[in-house]
Design an enzyme around this catalytic site. Structure first.
Site, PDB file in Angstrom:
ATOM      1  N   ASP A   1      28.009 -34.460   7.705  1.00  0.00           N
ATOM      2  CA  ASP A   1      27.633 -34.055   6.371  1.00  0.00           C
ATOM      3  C   ASP A   1      26.646 -35.138   5.786  1.00  0.00           C
ATOM      4  OD1 ASP A   1      27.861 -31.878   4.327  1.00  0.00           O
ATOM      5  OD2 ASP A   1      29.350 -33.180   3.419  1.00  0.00           O
ATOM      6  N   SER A   2      26.247 -34.955   4.672  1.00  0.00           N
ATOM      7  CA  SER A   2      25.239 -36.332   4.751  1.00  0.00           C
ATOM      8  C   SER A   2      25.137 -35.585   3.102  1.00  0.00           C
ATOM      9  CB  SER A   2      24.522 -37.052   5.583  1.00  0.00           C
ATOM     10  OG  SER A   2      23.340 -36.504   5.571  1.00  0.00           O
TER      11      SER A   2
ATOM     12  N   LYS B   1      15.396 -30.232  13.188  1.00  0.00           N
ATOM     13  CA  LYS B   1      15.241 -31.383  14.534  1.00  0.00           C
ATOM     14  C   LYS B   1      15.495 -32.217  14.249  1.00  0.00           C
ATOM     15  CE  LYS B   1      10.297 -30.485  13.666  1.00  0.00           C
ATOM     16  NZ  LYS B   1      10.048 -31.204  13.012  1.00  0.00           N
TER      17      LYS B   1
END
Length: 196
Positions: free
Chosen positions: A69-70, A10
């Protein structure tokens, strides 16, 4: 246009909806579309993994798709945890274990050598299948302890350069974080590209 965001996180969804508030865009999360097999994120770059997730969502739903993507890149650890950030200590999403492992590996490393950055890659695929990828970063140092209760992941140990290395990302409001964060920076770059 309906855009499926390849996540149920979230925090990420709120940040994405706020940044990409194009008229007529409606965002759906994975829980709001028919489920499909989760792709294996086996690329060795953030961009590669974001594309894997976006392509899977686009192919399964036929809708425009956005994936990210981190992770954390620490210079003194030769770039680790990198693409393994979420599962660095072995279990996917165990923030406490991941933080503890990084702090243990940096034991005795002086401040000036504790440099690193958060990296966020975004992959957007429109309904026609055209792909756009961007990367955003935020520079900082890894602290010696966990500080703050906001944020998630490695936020409590990451001291951004923009805050003079004085506060962790977990000690600031969501608005302050979004203004400088890797995801915020990537979203601003993506918004500008898509607006063209």
């Amino acid at each position: 246009m309906k855009v499926v965001i390849a996540t149920n996180n979230k925090h990420k969804v709120e940040e994405i909806e706020t940044a990409l508030d194009f008229p007529g865009w409606e965002f759906l999360t994975l829980s709001q579309v028919e489920s499909y097999p989760e792709p294996e994120e086996d690329a060795d770059t953030f961009v590669g993994n974001a594309l894997i997730k976006a392509r899977a969502a686009h192919e399964a739903t036929g809708m425009a798709a956005l994936a990210d993507d981190s992770g954390l890149v620490v210079d003194a650890l030769d770039g680790r945890p990198g693409v393994y950030s979420a599962r660095y200590a072995g279990t996917h999403g165990d923030d406490a274990a991941n933080n503890a492992k990084v702090l243990a590996e940096l034991e005795g490393v002086p401040d000036e050598q504790r440099t690193g950055r958060f990296v966020c890659a975004l992959a957007f695929i429109n309904e026609a299948g055209d792909e756009t990828t961007v990367e955003g970063t935020v520079e900082g140092r890894i602290g010696h302890e966990l500080r703050g209760s906001e944020g998630f992941g490695y936020d409590p140990m990451f001291m951004p350069e923009k805050f003079g290395f004085e506060r962790s990302l977990a000690e600031v409001s969501q608005d302050e974080k979004n203004a400088i964060s890797h995801r915020g920076n990537a979203l601003r770059i993506l918004r500008a590209k898509l607006a063209e």
